[in-house]
Design a protein around this motif. Sequence first.
Motif, short mmCIF file in Angstrom:
data_model
loop_
_atom_site.label_atom_id
_atom_site.label_comp_id
_atom_site.label_asym_id
_atom_site.label_seq_id
_atom_site.Cartn_x
_atom_site.Cartn_y
_atom_site.Cartn_z
N ARG A 531 0.78 -1.24 0.01
CA ARG A 531 -0.06 -0.13 -0.14
C ARG A 531 0.88 1.23 0.00
NH1 ARG A 531 -3.50 -2.64 3.36
NH2 ARG A 531 -2.59 -1.77 5.62
N CYS A 532 1.81 1.22 0.74
CA CYS A 532 2.82 2.31 0.76
C CYS A 532 3.54 2.45 -0.56
CB CYS A 532 3.89 2.07 2.02
SG CYS A 532 5.20 3.30 2.15
N TYR A 533 3.77 1.52 -1.32
CA TYR A 533 4.37 1.47 -2.43
C TYR A 533 3.46 2.09 -3.43
CZ TYR A 533 8.90 -0.91 -0.83
OH TYR A 533 9.62 -1.35 -0.23
N SER A 534 2.42 1.88 -3.50
CA SER A 534 1.31 2.20 -4.41
C SER A 534 0.55 3.54 -3.98
CB SER A 534 0.04 1.24 -4.22
OG SER A 534 -0.67 1.44 -2.85
N GLN A 539 8.76 6.87 -7.72
CA GLN A 539 8.83 5.52 -8.42
C GLN A 539 9.43 4.67 -7.58
OE1 GLN A 539 10.87 5.84 -12.36
NE2 GLN A 539 10.36 3.95 -12.85
N ILE A 540 9.10 3.18 -7.71
CA ILE A 540 9.67 2.00 -6.88
C ILE A 540 10.99 1.85 -7.40
CG2 ILE A 540 9.46 -0.30 -6.15
CD1 ILE A 540 6.23 0.13 -6.28
#
Length: 709
Positions: A531-534, A539-540
């Motif tokens: 969720r944090c990444y989304s 950018q990841i």
Amino acid sequence: MNEKSPEITNKKHVKLALVLNILDEEYQTSIFSGIKHRAKELSIEINCLQHENALIAPNTLITKFPDKSFLNVDGVILLTSVFSDCPTLQDSKSIKKLWPGIPILSVGQQINGIPSLSIRSLNAMEKLTKHLLNHHKYKKFLYMSGLEDHVDSKERKEIFEKILQSKMKKDPELSYDCITGDFSEVIAREQLAAYIDTHRNTPADVIVCANDNMALGVYKYLKSQNGRHPWSKCAVTGFDDIPQAEMEIPALTTVRQPLSEMGIKAVDYMLEILAGKERDYQAYVESKLVIRESCGCKVKNAKTKFHSENQITTIQRKFFRSEQFLRQMSHIAQQLNSCSHTDGLMYTMDSNLALLGIDDFALYAFPNPFTDVTPINSQKLKAEELFLRRDGKRVTQYGKVKTGTFTNFLAKLSDETPGTHVVKLLHATDGIVGCIIYDGPMVMHPYICSISTNIAQTILRLQTMAKTEKHSFQLEKAVEKRTKELIEENNRRIEVEAEVLKISEMERQRFSTDLHDDICQRLAGLAMLCRCYSTSEKQITREQMVELTELITDTLQTTRQYAHNSFPVDLDSLGMKDSLSNLCNTFATQSKSECDYQWNLPENRMFTRPQAINIFRIVQEALQNTMKHARATKTSVKIFVQKKDVIIRITDNGQGIANSGKSKRKEGIGMKSMQYRADQIEADFRIKENSPSGTIIEIALKEEKLQKN
């Protein structure tokens, strides 16, 4: 010898044994009567031993004769009628082996090497045959002989045939025929009936019988026929002159053997042998021809009428007495057959012996019956004194049975009631079950012999009932013990099942906790990270994706381990050998200790699926306990065959059960779980201390319970 001889008075006390067949017929009882009479005159003790069967095979003497220690006598008077079925009687060695070192006197027939006393009857037999030929002018004879191999029978027949054959040379009308009996009345009747069936219209003038018993049987058969029967008026003669011969109507012409006198002479002869007086090996008593009416003679004298009246009175008295005794015997037999305990047997004997005129009577039972071919070892023969009557009074008490050796009982009886003792072994289906020892009127001996069969069967029945009762008691105790064991086993099973349920519940709880605290937390962390990444505007990066991948891989590996611990899938895919190998490798990695694994099971043997699952779980539980509690540095798992057992042994060098820090470890849930699993596959489960330190857990399974590959 009517006075005591010097040789007799020099000996303080003489005890003799009389061995005969059975006291149920006149020949035996008449000789015994003379011996008893003479022994009483001279204050000599007599033990009369009866034996119904003398042979176990042709020409073989039986071994049931009591030995020297049993008799404890100075000499043995042996009636050779005991061996009447034996083809030859020239066996002095066998007889002497029975009673070594004791003088033996043969009465009846000669036995080479043994002093013998017999009756010389050939002259009387010759006189009888010539009387029938010359006085009565008989032309047609029928001779009924005794046993073919019996010495006396052969001699009498030879004399008869010799005289007839001599006369037949001069008289062509003269003829004779011979049939064979066995000296008994019953067989004589059967043999005559069979002969008459084929010779009905050619009757003999006279039937000459080799003894009186056969003559009486012939008499009874002829009298039972219709008076118009061709054989009805046939003359009959006998041999022996037993008391019944004179009582018959018409009285029996016979040869008188002085049996009672021979008994008297036998005692005197034995005393002379004991005194060391030299005697001929063979001694005789002369017989005498007695002419009465059965041969066809008309015996008339001044006393004929008186004699006939007296004869009828005697017959009536004997008949009445016989009927009375027979009724009494029937009454005793009925009482004996209803006895259900020893006291009943004692009461029956006590209440009836007085009516029979028997003052001295002893009854013994042998707890271990022996067969006819078993030697009587008197010093080891155990006996129970069931009943003792002395001088007309009962000595034994109700409810009390004395036990001891038969020798001691016999010796005590001899000391307390010296005189004559008649000994009769009691035969039953299981062998010789006991013995009676008694003394009484001569007329009673045949009746006692008859009732002894009922006594023997009663003893056998009581012994069988006692054994059955004992067996029932033992069976009841065994059932009680087994029931108790089953209850205890059932209680243990209930306890084990409760523990298994508890273990299962704990396993489910632990699995649930592990899923919640480990897998769920990992997944929750992954969800939060995703969720944090989304939601991040950045950018990841590649590093973040690697971290995420590692977390997912670690969670997957942990989940697989949980699944494997819940059910060992490797057992189906890899098999037992490799599954245990993987388990040991995993244990070594997790515990950071050494684990030695050895599989030495033959290739043609494999575990069944239930066996494999339960053994795997036991090994798994044992290794888990070792890792958690033992602090071991070395562990081994070995599977091998020892004798006929397959052994699974888990050994460690840890601190051992006693020092594991957990009280009563043997009663812990893990141990009970292993025990339960071992029981499921019928294996023995053992746990013990290792030397010098550590623990050994061992499972032993019968090799035969494995599958063959």
